[in-house]
Structure formats: structure tokens, C-alpha cells
Scaffold this active site. Structure first.
Site, PDB file in Angstrom:
ATOM      1  N   HIS A 205       0.804  -1.227   0.000  1.00  0.00           N
ATOM      2  CA  HIS A 205       0.000   0.000   0.000  1.00  0.00           C
ATOM      3  C   HIS A 205       0.833   1.272   0.000  1.00  0.00           C
ATOM      4  O   HIS A 205       0.300   2.358  -0.110  1.00  0.00           O
ATOM      5  CB  HIS A 205      -0.937   0.023   1.209  1.00  0.00           C
ATOM      6  CG  HIS A 205      -0.220   0.286   2.507  1.00  0.00           C
ATOM      7  ND1 HIS A 205       0.493  -0.681   3.155  1.00  0.00           N
ATOM      8  CD2 HIS A 205      -0.088   1.410   3.243  1.00  0.00           C
ATOM      9  CE1 HIS A 205       1.004  -0.170   4.250  1.00  0.00           C
ATOM     10  NE2 HIS A 205       0.688   1.104   4.338  1.00  0.00           N
TER      11      HIS A 205
HETATM   12  C1  UD1 Z   1      -1.582   5.565   6.226  1.00  0.00           C
HETATM   13  C2  UD1 Z   1      -0.202   5.884   6.831  1.00  0.00           C
HETATM   14  C3  UD1 Z   1       0.723   4.694   6.616  1.00  0.00           C
HETATM   15  C4  UD1 Z   1       0.101   3.414   7.128  1.00  0.00           C
HETATM   16  C5  UD1 Z   1      -1.265   3.225   6.472  1.00  0.00           C
HETATM   17  C6  UD1 Z   1      -1.964   1.994   6.945  1.00  0.00           C
HETATM   18  C7  UD1 Z   1       0.447   8.239   6.732  1.00  0.00           C
HETATM   19  C8  UD1 Z   1       1.370   9.192   6.086  1.00  0.00           C
HETATM   20  N1  UD1 Z   1       0.411   7.019   6.172  1.00  0.00           N
HETATM   21  O1  UD1 Z   1      -1.403   5.417   4.832  1.00  0.00           O
HETATM   22  O2  UD1 Z   1       1.930   4.937   7.323  1.00  0.00           O
HETATM   23  O3  UD1 Z   1       0.955   2.334   6.824  1.00  0.00           O
HETATM   24  O4  UD1 Z   1      -2.077   4.369   6.790  1.00  0.00           O
HETATM   25  O5  UD1 Z   1      -3.151   1.799   6.234  1.00  0.00           O
HETATM   26  O6  UD1 Z   1      -0.200   8.568   7.680  1.00  0.00           O
HETATM   27  N2  UD1 Z   1      -8.948   5.483   2.282  1.00  0.00           N
HETATM   28  C9  UD1 Z   1     -10.180   4.889   2.268  1.00  0.00           C
HETATM   29  N3  UD1 Z   1     -10.757   4.594   3.464  1.00  0.00           N
HETATM   30  C10 UD1 Z   1     -10.178   4.856   4.657  1.00  0.00           C
HETATM   31  C11 UD1 Z   1      -8.918   5.474   4.653  1.00  0.00           C
HETATM   32  C12 UD1 Z   1      -8.305   5.770   3.468  1.00  0.00           C
HETATM   33  O7  UD1 Z   1     -10.747   4.621   1.223  1.00  0.00           O
HETATM   34  O8  UD1 Z   1     -10.760   4.558   5.713  1.00  0.00           O
HETATM   35  C13 UD1 Z   1      -8.279   5.761   0.992  1.00  0.00           C
HETATM   36  C14 UD1 Z   1      -8.448   7.172   0.508  1.00  0.00           C
HETATM   37  O9  UD1 Z   1      -8.571   7.146  -0.877  1.00  0.00           O
HETATM   38  C15 UD1 Z   1      -7.145   7.833   0.869  1.00  0.00           C
HETATM   39  C16 UD1 Z   1      -6.158   6.672   0.747  1.00  0.00           C
HETATM   40  O10 UD1 Z   1      -6.894   5.514   1.145  1.00  0.00           O
HETATM   41  O11 UD1 Z   1      -6.865   8.894   0.073  1.00  0.00           O
HETATM   42  C17 UD1 Z   1      -4.935   6.799   1.583  1.00  0.00           C
HETATM   43  O12 UD1 Z   1      -5.268   7.006   2.964  1.00  0.00           O
HETATM   44  P1  UD1 Z   1      -4.271   7.852   3.900  1.00  0.00           P
HETATM   45  O13 UD1 Z   1      -4.805   7.882   5.296  1.00  0.00           O
HETATM   46  O14 UD1 Z   1      -3.939   9.147   3.265  1.00  0.00           O
HETATM   47  O15 UD1 Z   1      -2.935   7.034   3.875  1.00  0.00           O
HETATM   48  P2  UD1 Z   1      -2.631   5.468   3.852  1.00  0.00           P
HETATM   49  O16 UD1 Z   1      -2.131   5.130   2.501  1.00  0.00           O
HETATM   50  O17 UD1 Z   1      -3.781   4.679   4.392  1.00  0.00           O
END
Ligand code: UD1
Length: 357
Positions: A205
Site C-alpha cells: 500500500h
Molecule cells: C496511512 C499511513 C501509513 C500506514 C497506512 C496503513 C500516513 C502518512 N500514512 O497510509 O503509514 O501504513 O495508513 O493503512 O499517515 N482510504 C479509504 N478509506 C479509509 C482510509 C483511506 O478509502 O478509511 C483511501 C483514501 O482514498 C485515501 C487513501 O486511502 O486517500 C490513503 O489514505 P491515507 O490515510 O492518506 O494514507 P494510507 O495510505 O492509508
């Protein structure tokens, strides 16, 4: 005296749950703030249930966004909340954006910040998590480290030795408690496997693995080749699902993100795990399951020196070679890592209580 825990993203929840429970056991008053960085049932709600975390006192509902948007939204929401509540201490976990944002707000309001999982360093500032680690550790007055490399990194950065407490790995506490309940039968059945079939488990991811579509396509090709010989089970993070789009996944079994209990069972029962996650490197180490990490570096070097984890970089050909080699090697038994014993949260709670007096 109130201790406020800040959680926001999936990897925070299994770290906060045992600390919350250990502090409750000592009679410490606590509040739980969810920033809302992760918000789906699959990324957050189900983990709260399975880990017996209480319903948060507050949800800041920050949601997704750029790094600046997400960090700033946590800061604005949390500042208002902390000004109203004035806790005696903030407890922050890991290295996600919510962690660093909370540390900045706490430090500026002169609320002592305690960081659980302090001192980890990949020495790669292109990773957002590394920036978050440096910020959080720099602003924390209690630093709870999981292993000796964490202490050494903090001392080198000028942190006072008296602020560093090596307590072990708190994520292992949740693992030890939940492993007897771990079960992934329904996840495997849905893709036509039984609990007895050998399989490889994959999680990817990080932006460094999934945001470059050419690299992602080549990684999927390698995993697809592997899937001709052994089932490959890949619970897909929403970010990765978005990036995969219409790319060919061949015989790889893509599933929705699983719950915590399901994912523990998948790790325990996998012949091999392929990942770019930090926590999975640690959980496979505890479970003594071979792990190939699709990264050039790790902030968890003890998993490599212990022998379960191997950094294979981001070369898909090398990944395939190393996966085949691992699958044809016998598993070695290994001694447990010092302080990864299921009792880290009790050690953390004892230090916190002393510092609250
Ligand atoms: C975040 C953490 C990462 C961790 C990961 C675990 C940071 C910088 N990164 O990354 O260290 O390993 O979480 O999952 O904080 N989204 C959904 N549903 C949700 C949450 C996110 O659909 O409940 C999607 C959205 O499109 C979002 C993308 O996932 O834009 C990324 O989510 P984000 O919280 O920005 O970062 P992660 O890649 O999850």
C-alpha cells in the site's frame, strides 16, 4: 489527571488497545480521540470492535487529503479539543500523519507528549512516515522504544537518556491476546481455499510500491507468476485498489481489507508473506513466518537481523526469485526477541503513572 490517546489510522489501533487497557487497570482516567484519518468500517470500525477499543470520545472526522491538508485538519480539530479538555498527557502511536500532527499540537499547548514506538528510523526522508517519526520523537518527552536500535537512534539525535524507556513491542501485546481468536476461514472460503491449503499472503500500500503504475504492473506480474504455483492472497488497501484499477491481476486472489483477527490468522498460516508494511514485518517476526519486504530499507532492522524478514527492494524479478527460494527452504526455529513478550503495555502504563504524579 486525564491521559488522552490519539489514534487515526489502522496501524494505530492495535498499539493503543493494550495501553488503554493497561492504564484502565491502574485506574487512570482516559479519553480516546480518533482523528478520522481512516474512516471505513474495513479500515477502522471493525478493528475497534475486534480490539475492544471503546467508542472514541471524539472523532475529528478529518478524512483523506494531501499530507498538508490531513495534518492541518488534525491540528485544527485537536487544538480546539485539547484547549477545552486540557489533559495531563497526550499519548501518540506509530508514525502516521495523525501522530505527528498531534505531537505538534500537544507540544505547543505544553501538554507532555508520550510516543509509543519511538526511535524507529529508516533514514529515508522520502517516506512520509520517516518525517512523522522525526517530528514526533523531537517533540515527545516520554519515548517508548520497541528495541535497542530505537534507543541508539534517539541518543544519537540528542534525546536525554532519562526520557527513553525501552518497553518492547506493544503491537505484539495485541497479537498475543488476539491470536487464540484469529480465524480467516471465511476470507479463504470466499476465494475457494480451505484453511489447510498452502498460500502466500501479500500486502502492498505504500506510495513507493503502488503509485508508479509501471512498477505496480510489474509487481503484479511477478505475483501472478507465483500464483501459478501457489495461491496468492492479497487483501487490498483502498489506495492500492484505486491504483490497480484495470491492471491485469492474473490468478492473484484480491480480497477486501480484512479485520485484525482475520489478518493475524492469514499471517500465521501463510507459507510466506510479501509486504511493504512496517507492522507486518514485526508480526511475521513474532510468528516466525518468512517475510519478503518490498522496500530498499526498513525502520525495523531487528526483523532482518532476527532472520524472518528479508529486504528484496523494489525489483519485481528479484522478488519472484526470492519468493521461490523462500518457499523451497525449510523453516528455522528462532528464539523470541527481548521484550516482545505481550507485556509492553504494562511497562508503558507503569512509566506513565509515575510521570503523572
Ligand atoms: C496511512 C499511513 C501509513 C500506514 C497506512 C496503513 C500516513 C502518512 N500514512 O497510509 O503509514 O501504513 O495508513 O493503512 O499517515 N482510504 C479509504 N478509506 C479509509 C482510509 C483511506 O478509502 O478509511 C483511501 C483514501 O482514498 C485515501 C487513501 O486511502 O486517500 C490513503 O489514505 P491515507 O490515510 O492518506 O494514507 P494510507 O495510505 O492509508
Amino acid at each position: 489527571m486525564i491521559v488522552t490517546h490519539i489514534v487515526g489510522a489502522r496501524p494505530n489501533f492495535m498499539k493503543a488497545a493494550p495501553v488503554f487497557q493497561a492504564l484502565a487497570g491502574l485506574g487512570v482516567s482516559q479519553r480516546l480521540v480518533h482523528t478520522g484519518q481512516h474512516y471505513d468500517v474495513a479500515m477502522s470500525g471493525r478493528h475497534f470492535d475486534q480490539l475492544h477499543l471503546p467508542v472514541p470520545d471524539v472523532n475529528l472526522n478529518v478524512g483523506s487529503g494531501t499530507h498538508a491538508q490531513q495534518t492541518a485538519a488534525v491540528m485544527v480539530g485537536l487544538e480546539a479539543n485539547l484547549l477545552a479538555e486540557r489533559p495531563s498527557m497526550l499519548l501518540v502511536y506509530g508514525d502516521v500523519n495523525s501522530t505527528a500532527a498531534a505531537a505538534i499540537v500537544g507540544a505547543k499547548l505544553q501538554i507532555p507528549v508520550a510516543h509509543v514506538e519511538a526511535g524507529l528510523r529508516s533514514f529515508d526522508r522520502s517516506m512520509p512516515e520517516e518525517v512523522n517519526r522525526v517530528i514526533t520523537d523531537g517533540l515527545s518527552s516520554l519515548l517508548f522504544t520497541p528495541s535497542a536500535d530505537g534507543d541508539a537512534n534517539l541518543l544519537r539525535e540528542g534525546v536525554q537518556a532519562s526520557a527513553i524507556h525501552r518497553v518492547g513491542n506493544v503491537m505484539v501485546d495485541s497479537l498475543v491476546r488476539c491470536l487464540p481468536l484469529a480465524n480467516a476461514d471465511h476470507v479463504l472460503q470466499e476465494i475457494g481455499l480451505s484453511g489447510r491449503d498452502p498460500f502466500v499472503l501479500v500486502t502492498l500500500h505504500r506510495p513507493s510500491s503502488v503509485d508508479d503504475s509501471t512498477l505496480l504492473e510489474r509487481l503484479l506480474e511477478s505475483l501472478g507468476s507465483l500464483a501459478h504455483h501457489i495461491p496468492v492472497v492479497f487483501p487490498v488497501h483502498p489506495r492500492t485498489r484505486d491504483r490497480i484499477g484495470n491492471l491485469d491481476v492474473g490468478r492473484i486472489h484480491l480480497t477486501e481489507p480484512t479485520g485484525y483477527l482475520e489478518f493475524l490468522a492469514l499471517q500465521r498460516d501463510a507459507r510466506l508473506v510479501i509486504t511493504d508494511s512496517g507492522g507486518v514485518q514485526e508480526e511475521t517476526t513474532y510468528l516466525n513466518v518468512p517475510c519478503l519486504t518490498v522496500r530498499d530499507n526498513t525502520e525495523r532492522p531487528v526483523t532482518v537481523s532476527h532472520g524472518t524478514n528479508e529486504l528484496v527492494g523494489r525489483d519485481p524479478k528479484r522478488l519472484l526469485e526470492r519468493a521461490r527460494a523462500s518457499l523451497s527452504s525449510p523453516r528455522t526455529s528462532r528464539a523470541p526477541i527481548d521484550l516482545w513478550d505481550g507485556h509492553a503495555a504494562e511497562r508503558i502504563a507503569a512509566v506513565i503513572r509515575t510521570n503523572l504524579n
